[in-house]
Design a protein around this motif. Structure first.
Motif, PDB file in Angstrom:
ATOM      1  N   UNK A   3      35.312  42.388  52.999  1.00 57.98           N
ATOM      2  CA  UNK A   3      35.339  43.662  52.283  1.00 57.98           C
ATOM      3  C   UNK A   3      34.198  44.545  52.757  1.00 57.98           C
ATOM      4  N   UNK A   4      34.251  45.830  52.374  1.00 54.75           N
ATOM      5  CA  UNK A   4      33.210  46.770  52.788  1.00 54.75           C
ATOM      6  C   UNK A   4      32.069  46.827  51.784  1.00 54.75           C
ATOM      7  N   UNK A   5      32.304  46.382  50.558  1.00 52.69           N
ATOM      8  CA  UNK A   5      31.271  46.479  49.526  1.00 52.69           C
ATOM      9  C   UNK A   5      31.545  45.479  48.411  1.00 52.69           C
ATOM     10  N   UNK A   6      30.576  45.340  47.529  1.00 51.57           N
ATOM     11  CA  UNK A   6      30.745  44.471  46.364  1.00 51.57           C
ATOM     12  C   UNK A   6      31.846  45.020  45.462  1.00 51.57           C
ATOM     13  N   UNK A   7      31.996  46.332  45.420  1.00 51.03           N
ATOM     14  CA  UNK A   7      33.024  46.954  44.593  1.00 51.03           C
ATOM     15  C   UNK A   7      34.426  46.566  45.041  1.00 51.03           C
ATOM     16  N   UNK A   8      34.695  46.624  46.329  1.00 49.77           N
ATOM     17  CA  UNK A   8      36.017  46.232  46.848  1.00 49.77           C
ATOM     18  C   UNK A   8      36.251  44.748  46.643  1.00 49.77           C
ATOM     19  N   UNK A   9      35.215  43.949  46.802  1.00 49.56           N
ATOM     20  CA  UNK A   9      35.348  42.512  46.568  1.00 49.56           C
ATOM     21  C   UNK A   9      35.706  42.240  45.105  1.00 49.56           C
ATOM     22  N   UNK A  10      35.060  42.936  44.174  1.00 46.96           N
ATOM     23  CA  UNK A  10      35.337  42.763  42.749  1.00 46.96           C
ATOM     24  C   UNK A  10      36.732  43.276  42.376  1.00 46.96           C
ATOM     25  N   UNK A  11      37.149  44.403  42.952  1.00 46.74           N
ATOM     26  CA  UNK A  11      38.484  44.937  42.666  1.00 46.74           C
ATOM     27  C   UNK A  11      39.569  43.993  43.174  1.00 46.74           C
ATOM     28  N   UNK A  12      39.355  43.381  44.328  1.00 52.62           N
ATOM     29  CA  UNK A  12      40.322  42.432  44.865  1.00 52.62           C
ATOM     30  C   UNK A  12      40.414  41.192  43.972  1.00 52.62           C
ATOM     31  N   UNK A  13      39.280  40.675  43.521  1.00 52.23           N
ATOM     32  CA  UNK A  13      39.281  39.527  42.622  1.00 52.23           C
ATOM     33  C   UNK A  13      39.997  39.873  41.317  1.00 52.23           C
ATOM     34  N   UNK A  14      39.740  41.062  40.784  1.00 51.84           N
ATOM     35  CA  UNK A  14      40.404  41.497  39.553  1.00 51.84           C
ATOM     36  C   UNK A  14      41.923  41.579  39.755  1.00 51.84           C
ATOM     37  N   UNK A  15      42.360  42.030  40.922  1.00 52.89           N
ATOM     38  CA  UNK A  15      43.799  42.105  41.200  1.00 52.89           C
ATOM     39  C   UNK A  15      44.419  40.714  41.175  1.00 52.89           C
ATOM     40  N   UNK A  16      43.740  39.714  41.735  1.00 51.29           N
ATOM     41  CA  UNK A  16      44.252  38.344  41.693  1.00 51.29           C
ATOM     42  C   UNK A  16      44.283  37.825  40.263  1.00 51.29           C
ATOM     43  N   UNK A  17      43.215  38.064  39.512  1.00 50.43           N
ATOM     44  CA  UNK A  17      43.121  37.536  38.154  1.00 50.43           C
ATOM     45  C   UNK A  17      44.079  38.203  37.184  1.00 50.43           C
ATOM     46  N   UNK A  18      44.489  39.432  37.464  1.00 46.64           N
ATOM     47  CA  UNK A  18      45.421  40.127  36.575  1.00 46.64           C
ATOM     48  C   UNK A  18      46.853  40.089  37.107  1.00 46.64           C
ATOM     49  N   UNK A  19      47.122  39.174  38.035  1.00 46.78           N
ATOM     50  CA  UNK A  19      48.469  38.915  38.565  1.00 46.78           C
ATOM     51  C   UNK A  19      49.116  40.115  39.235  1.00 46.78           C
TER      52      UNK A  19
END
Length: 67
Positions: A25-41
């Protein structure tokens, strides 16, 4: 470890170059948004059929006793 950006694009936003500290990822924000997408199906891995694999009985199940 250098903080020089990679020539590849961010796996989430596809716009910014990858930062070594947050790769792929390019930043911690994109990494967190991607993780949230996985966790929220929001990401789904396609399945073969609607039938449950465990619902069909096998010849081995005929003499299987619990316990």
């Amino acid at each position: 470890m250098s903080s020089k950006p990679d020539s590849r694009r961010c796996a989430y936003c596809h716009a910014a170059p990858v930062a070594q500290a947050f790769r792929p990822f390019c930043s911690a924000g994109c990494r967190a948004r991607d993780l949230n997408a996985w966790l929220s199906d929001r990401y789904v891995i396609p399945g073969g059929s609607d039938d449950d694999e465990l619902s069909a009985s096998s010849p081995l199940d005929k003499h299987d006793e619990a316990g």
